[in-house]
Design a protein around this motif. Structure first.
Motif, PDB file in Angstrom:
ATOM      1  N   LEU A  11       0.837  -1.202   0.000  1.00 45.97           N
ATOM      2  CA  LEU A  11       0.000   0.000   0.000  1.00 45.97           C
ATOM      3  C   LEU A  11       0.872   1.253   0.000  1.00 45.97           C
ATOM      4  N   ILE A  47      -5.920  -2.702   0.459  1.00 41.43           N
ATOM      5  CA  ILE A  47      -6.450  -2.415   1.794  1.00 41.43           C
ATOM      6  C   ILE A  47      -7.431  -3.506   2.205  1.00 41.43           C
ATOM      7  N   MET A  71       1.295   3.344   9.380  1.00 43.23           N
ATOM      8  CA  MET A  71       0.042   3.979   8.967  1.00 43.23           C
ATOM      9  C   MET A  71       0.150   5.500   9.054  1.00 43.23           C
ATOM     10  N   THR A  78      -1.120  10.125   1.925  1.00 41.93           N
ATOM     11  CA  THR A  78      -2.494  10.390   1.499  1.00 41.93           C
ATOM     12  C   THR A  78      -2.759  11.889   1.502  1.00 41.93           C
ATOM     13  N   THR A 109     -11.341   4.609  -2.113  1.00 38.77           N
ATOM     14  CA  THR A 109     -10.168   4.530  -1.246  1.00 38.77           C
ATOM     15  C   THR A 109     -10.511   5.007   0.161  1.00 38.77           C
ATOM     16  N   SER A 110     -11.310   6.042   0.266  1.00 37.49           N
ATOM     17  CA  SER A 110     -11.721   6.556   1.567  1.00 37.49           C
ATOM     18  C   SER A 110     -12.491   5.500   2.356  1.00 37.49           C
ATOM     19  N   SER A 113     -10.069   2.657   3.425  1.00 37.65           N
ATOM     20  CA  SER A 113      -9.123   3.055   4.466  1.00 37.65           C
ATOM     21  C   SER A 113      -9.832   3.339   5.788  1.00 37.65           C
ATOM     22  N   GLU A 114     -11.072   3.799   5.729  1.00 38.38           N
ATOM     23  CA  GLU A 114     -11.827   4.001   6.968  1.00 38.38           C
ATOM     24  C   GLU A 114     -12.106   2.665   7.650  1.00 38.38           C
ATOM     25  N   SER A 117      -8.955   1.550   9.293  1.00 35.97           N
ATOM     26  CA  SER A 117      -8.705   2.313  10.518  1.00 35.97           C
ATOM     27  C   SER A 117      -9.506   1.760  11.682  1.00 35.97           C
ATOM     28  N   ARG A 139      -6.874  11.327   8.519  1.00 37.55           N
ATOM     29  CA  ARG A 139      -7.184  10.728   7.232  1.00 37.55           C
ATOM     30  C   ARG A 139      -8.551  11.192   6.762  1.00 37.55           C
TER      31      ARG A 139
END
Length: 168
Positions: A11, A47, A71, A78, A109-110, A113-114, A117, A139
């Motif tokens: 990533l 991801i 991260m 990012t 992508t958001s 990645s959320e 997280s 982020r």
């Protein structure tokens, strides 16, 4: 954790390559925008793959700290990419007509990645949870800024959607 680490490394590598494309700004061509879109799709897939493998682990506090450190670097990358995309938004939306492509890939992508997280924070030891949550907030701010610029964008929505593999 080795498989998880390999995905996080991938990533970071893909994000670094995507940033080189995004940094072209107004020198980007449609092909660059498509390549950037494929990188984004590949990052979201990486991801998602990493989450499946991370879900099956029970990281030690040291492993959690190492993941948080990496991260943090990924969030910095990012933020850099988002700033490039925001800086070139007029060009990408009005000249190349690929604003919809950018928006679609930002959303994808958001979302991925959320989810990552949330998973990482849920597995973090108590002493790292606040730092992980603060990183997730950073982020979110980055993606929110970009989506505020590209939220109504259209054009290019059908580009780079051929499922082509963007392995590196």
């Amino acid at each position: 954790m080795e498989k998880v680490q390999a995905n996080i490394d991938a990533l970071e590598r893909k994000l670094t390559k995507a940033n080189k494309i995004a940094a072209k700004g107004e020198k980007m061509k449609v092909g660059d925008a498509i390549k950037l879109g494929r990188k984004s799709q590949s990052m979201a897939a990486t991801i998602n793959k990493g989450m499946k493998e991370y879900d099956d682990t029970d990281p030690t506090p040291q492993e959690s700290q190492a993941m948080l450190t990496q991260m943090t670097r990924i969030v910095e990358l990012t933020e850099e990419q988002v700033n490039h995309l925001i800086g070139a938004s007029g060009y990408l939306k009005d000249k190349l007509h690929v604003g919809g492509l950018v928006k679609r890939n930002l959303i994808k992508t958001s979302e991925a990645s959320e989810a990552l997280s949330h998973l990482m924070v849920s597995k973090a030891p108590p002493e790292l949870k606040a730092e992980g949550q603060a990183l997730a907030k950073r982020r979110n701010v980055a993606f929110d800024k970009a989506l505020a610029v590209y939220g109504n964008a259209t054009g290019g929505d059908d580009l780079g959607n051929d499922g082509a593999d963007d392995s590196d």
